[in-house]
Design a protein around this motif. Sequence first.
Motif, PDB file in Angstrom:
ATOM      1  N   VAL A 123      -2.729   0.775   3.525  1.00 28.32           N
ATOM      2  CA  VAL A 123      -3.489   1.912   4.048  1.00 28.32           C
ATOM      3  C   VAL A 123      -4.790   1.986   3.259  1.00 28.32           C
ATOM      4  CG1 VAL A 123      -3.555   4.401   4.430  1.00 28.32           C
ATOM      5  CG2 VAL A 123      -1.391   3.161   4.712  1.00 28.32           C
ATOM      6  N   ALA A 124      -5.905   1.828   3.961  1.00 30.47           N
ATOM      7  CA  ALA A 124      -7.200   1.776   3.279  1.00 30.47           C
ATOM      8  C   ALA A 124      -7.602   3.126   2.693  1.00 30.47           C
ATOM      9  CB  ALA A 124      -8.280   1.274   4.230  1.00 30.47           C
ATOM     10  N   GLY A 125      -7.109   4.222   3.285  1.00 24.91           N
ATOM     11  CA  GLY A 125      -7.444   5.536   2.754  1.00 24.91           C
ATOM     12  C   GLY A 125      -7.426   6.598   3.837  1.00 24.91           C
ATOM     13  N   GLU A 252      -7.649  15.005   9.634  1.00 23.66           N
ATOM     14  CA  GLU A 252      -8.117  13.833   8.909  1.00 23.66           C
ATOM     15  C   GLU A 252      -7.557  12.570   9.539  1.00 23.66           C
ATOM     16  OE1 GLU A 252      -6.801  13.771   4.857  1.00 23.66           O
ATOM     17  OE2 GLU A 252      -4.694  13.599   5.390  1.00 23.66           O
ATOM     18  N   GLU A 253      -8.265  11.489   9.385  1.00 21.73           N
ATOM     19  CA  GLU A 253      -7.791  10.204   9.876  1.00 21.73           C
ATOM     20  C   GLU A 253      -7.304   9.363   8.697  1.00 21.73           C
ATOM     21  OE1 GLU A 253     -10.797   7.685  11.540  1.00 21.73           O
ATOM     22  OE2 GLU A 253     -12.198   8.032   9.916  1.00 21.73           O
ATOM     23  N   PHE A 254      -6.438   8.418   9.014  1.00 17.91           N
ATOM     24  CA  PHE A 254      -6.050   7.439   8.005  1.00 17.91           C
ATOM     25  C   PHE A 254      -6.220   6.045   8.604  1.00 17.91           C
ATOM     26  CE2 PHE A 254      -2.120   8.495  10.228  1.00 17.91           C
ATOM     27  CZ  PHE A 254      -1.498   7.271  10.418  1.00 17.91           C
ATOM     28  N   PHE A 255      -6.401   5.073   7.737  1.00 18.27           N
ATOM     29  CA  PHE A 255      -6.746   3.723   8.164  1.00 18.27           C
ATOM     30  C   PHE A 255      -5.603   2.751   7.850  1.00 18.27           C
ATOM     31  CE2 PHE A 255     -10.669   5.983   7.598  1.00 18.27           C
ATOM     32  CZ  PHE A 255     -11.519   5.496   8.590  1.00 18.27           C
ATOM     33  N   PRO A 256      -4.629   2.617   8.758  1.00 12.11           N
ATOM     34  CA  PRO A 256      -3.556   1.652   8.517  1.00 12.11           C
ATOM     35  C   PRO A 256      -4.039   0.233   8.804  1.00 12.11           C
ATOM     36  CG  PRO A 256      -3.255   2.669  10.655  1.00 12.11           C
ATOM     37  CD  PRO A 256      -4.456   3.324  10.035  1.00 12.11           C
ATOM     38  N   ILE A 257      -3.589  -0.690   8.002  1.00 11.22           N
ATOM     39  CA  ILE A 257      -3.850  -2.110   8.226  1.00 11.22           C
ATOM     40  C   ILE A 257      -2.517  -2.728   8.611  1.00 11.22           C
ATOM     41  CG2 ILE A 257      -4.641  -4.271   7.181  1.00 11.22           C
ATOM     42  CD1 ILE A 257      -6.247  -2.301   5.240  1.00 11.22           C
ATOM     43  N   LEU A 258      -2.467  -3.342   9.789  1.00  7.39           N
ATOM     44  CA  LEU A 258      -1.206  -3.762  10.381  1.00  7.39           C
ATOM     45  C   LEU A 258      -1.252  -5.222  10.813  1.00  7.39           C
ATOM     46  CD1 LEU A 258      -0.812  -0.650  12.717  1.00  7.39           C
ATOM     47  CD2 LEU A 258       0.165  -0.931  10.438  1.00  7.39           C
ATOM     48  N   ALA A 259      -0.077  -5.826  10.860  1.00  2.25           N
ATOM     49  CA  ALA A 259       0.101  -7.187  11.356  1.00  2.25           C
ATOM     50  C   ALA A 259       1.094  -7.139  12.511  1.00  2.25           C
ATOM     51  CB  ALA A 259       0.619  -8.098  10.241  1.00  2.25           C
ATOM     52  N   GLY A 272      -0.624  -7.579   1.713  1.00  2.08           N
ATOM     53  CA  GLY A 272      -0.617  -6.233   1.159  1.00  2.08           C
ATOM     54  C   GLY A 272      -1.173  -6.188  -0.255  1.00  2.08           C
ATOM     55  N   ALA A 273      -0.772  -7.134  -1.093  1.00  5.95           N
ATOM     56  CA  ALA A 273      -1.274  -7.164  -2.476  1.00  5.95           C
ATOM     57  C   ALA A 273      -2.781  -7.371  -2.503  1.00  5.95           C
ATOM     58  CB  ALA A 273      -0.562  -8.276  -3.246  1.00  5.95           C
ATOM     59  N   ALA A 274      -3.280  -8.257  -1.636  1.00  7.96           N
ATOM     60  CA  ALA A 274      -4.718  -8.519  -1.598  1.00  7.96           C
ATOM     61  C   ALA A 274      -5.487  -7.290  -1.131  1.00  7.96           C
ATOM     62  CB  ALA A 274      -5.007  -9.705  -0.681  1.00  7.96           C
ATOM     63  N   PHE A 275      -4.999  -6.633  -0.101  1.00  6.32           N
ATOM     64  CA  PHE A 275      -5.686  -5.439   0.403  1.00  6.32           C
ATOM     65  C   PHE A 275      -5.639  -4.308  -0.615  1.00  6.32           C
ATOM     66  CE2 PHE A 275      -5.819  -7.165   4.740  1.00  6.32           C
ATOM     67  CZ  PHE A 275      -7.032  -6.642   5.169  1.00  6.32           C
ATOM     68  N   PRO A 301       5.607  -2.375   3.408  1.00  9.79           N
ATOM     69  CA  PRO A 301       5.473  -2.266   4.866  1.00  9.79           C
ATOM     70  C   PRO A 301       6.188  -1.046   5.428  1.00  9.79           C
ATOM     71  CG  PRO A 301       5.909  -4.536   4.251  1.00  9.79           C
ATOM     72  CD  PRO A 301       6.079  -3.717   3.000  1.00  9.79           C
ATOM     73  N   GLU A 302       7.338  -0.716   4.858  1.00  5.88           N
ATOM     74  CA  GLU A 302       8.104   0.433   5.352  1.00  5.88           C
ATOM     75  C   GLU A 302       7.340   1.737   5.139  1.00  5.88           C
ATOM     76  OE1 GLU A 302      10.466  -3.020   4.796  1.00  5.88           O
ATOM     77  OE2 GLU A 302       9.284  -1.922   3.296  1.00  5.88           O
ATOM     78  N   GLN A 303       6.692   1.881   3.995  1.00  8.98           N
ATOM     79  CA  GLN A 303       5.929   3.104   3.720  1.00  8.98           C
ATOM     80  C   GLN A 303       4.747   3.240   4.672  1.00  8.98           C
ATOM     81  OE1 GLN A 303       5.232   2.233  -0.457  1.00  8.98           O
ATOM     82  NE2 GLN A 303       6.588   3.888  -1.096  1.00  8.98           N
ATOM     83  N   VAL A 304       4.093   2.130   4.963  1.00 13.44           N
ATOM     84  CA  VAL A 304       2.958   2.161   5.889  1.00 13.44           C
ATOM     85  C   VAL A 304       3.422   2.574   7.281  1.00 13.44           C
ATOM     86  CG1 VAL A 304       1.152   0.798   6.996  1.00 13.44           C
ATOM     87  CG2 VAL A 304       1.684   0.421   4.582  1.00 13.44           C
ATOM     88  N   MET A 305       4.518   1.987   7.748  1.00 12.19           N
ATOM     89  CA  MET A 305       4.984   2.293   9.098  1.00 12.19           C
ATOM     90  C   MET A 305       5.583   3.690   9.195  1.00 12.19           C
ATOM     91  SD  MET A 305       3.797  -0.236  10.569  1.00 12.19           S
ATOM     92  CE  MET A 305       4.246   0.406  12.194  1.00 12.19           C
ATOM     93  N   THR A 306       6.117   4.208   8.099  1.00 10.99           N
ATOM     94  CA  THR A 306       6.578   5.601   8.100  1.00 10.99           C
ATOM     95  C   THR A 306       5.411   6.548   8.313  1.00 10.99           C
ATOM     96  OG1 THR A 306       8.488   5.157   6.681  1.00 10.99           O
ATOM     97  CG2 THR A 306       7.657   7.411   6.709  1.00 10.99           C
ATOM     98  N   LEU A 307       4.282   6.253   7.674  1.00  6.73           N
ATOM     99  CA  LEU A 307       3.081   7.064   7.871  1.00  6.73           C
ATOM    100  C   LEU A 307       2.638   7.015   9.330  1.00  6.73           C
ATOM    101  CD1 LEU A 307       0.739   8.725   6.615  1.00  6.73           C
ATOM    102  CD2 LEU A 307      -0.465   6.549   6.288  1.00  6.73           C
TER     103      LEU A 307
END
Length: 327
Positions: A123-125, A252-259, A272-275, A301-307
């Motif tokens: 999540v970029a922010g 507010e918006e959030f910026f998920p990065i997904l594959a 994920g580590a690189a981002f 990945p689970e935390q990102v998809m929960t968001l």
Amino acid sequence: MKPTRRSTLALAVAAAAAPSVLRAQSAGEWRPTRPIRLVVPFAPSGSNDIVGRILAEPVGQILGQAFVVENRAGAGSVIGTEAVARAAPDGYTVLINSAHATVPAIVARVPYHAVNDFAGVAVAGFSPHVLVVNPNLPVRNAQELVALLKANPGRYNFASAGIGSGVHLAGELFRSTSDVQVEMVHYRGGGPAVAALMSGEAQFGTPTMASSIGQIRQGGVRALAVAAAQRSPALPDVPSAVEAGIPRFIFEEFFPILAPAGTPPNVLSALGAAFRTAIQQNAGKLSEMAGVAPRPGYETPEQVMTLVREGVDQYTAILRAAGVQPE
């Protein structure tokens, strides 16, 4: 053939190295061997494009391959997002889309599942939206805007970044909480929507901070309120929604990065580590250029998809409470 001293030495070195090779293989470390596409499902100069380009170069440097930003705008992010959902789950196509969780709440027939068809990377922010007007509109604060809109129902244009975009949802939230009638005009992304505000083609909007912060600072649009409970450090002179007298306009918006779903765990781990490293290293730039603030807690990945899942539920509830049904 009789082994020579050189061949014997080579065999010995290979044997000694074998355990370390096996350890590396078992660790499952992934490194790309060709450029990676970062799909932005909106036109250039919008919030996702800005954030994506801030991160693309440092992520590419970390992984040792170029990250190529590809703008695939259309249908409020659906076209570009569907392309990622259908891409090979091999780590070479990723998505950044702050509208990802809003689309199912406002688009009737989405050709993919916002949760099941994707895997979380990072999540970029987070960033609040901003209530802005064309500088020639005769209002100086949010209360004057609401009064003007109520006195002229349906006369003024609202600049949306496309059906299903966060800007669209924020606009619906403002419209319902302020009880005003406006003409909703959908553009092909945050950049074109802000351009319409600057030219006077549209009179007001609720763009993302990332897509409007430069124009706000330069006077191209006038900011009346930040859609948050407190002021933003990126725009310290702009009142919060609470201060502006529109306390229910919090968005507010959030910026998920997904594959794509099915991407191997070791690939997701490397991406994920690189981002996350790039986000941490560029936190100051993200705040200054886009008004985006990273937050901890999205390391898996689970935390990102929960968001994402919670976002879909939250935005759907907001729209249904406002009487808005999917189009």
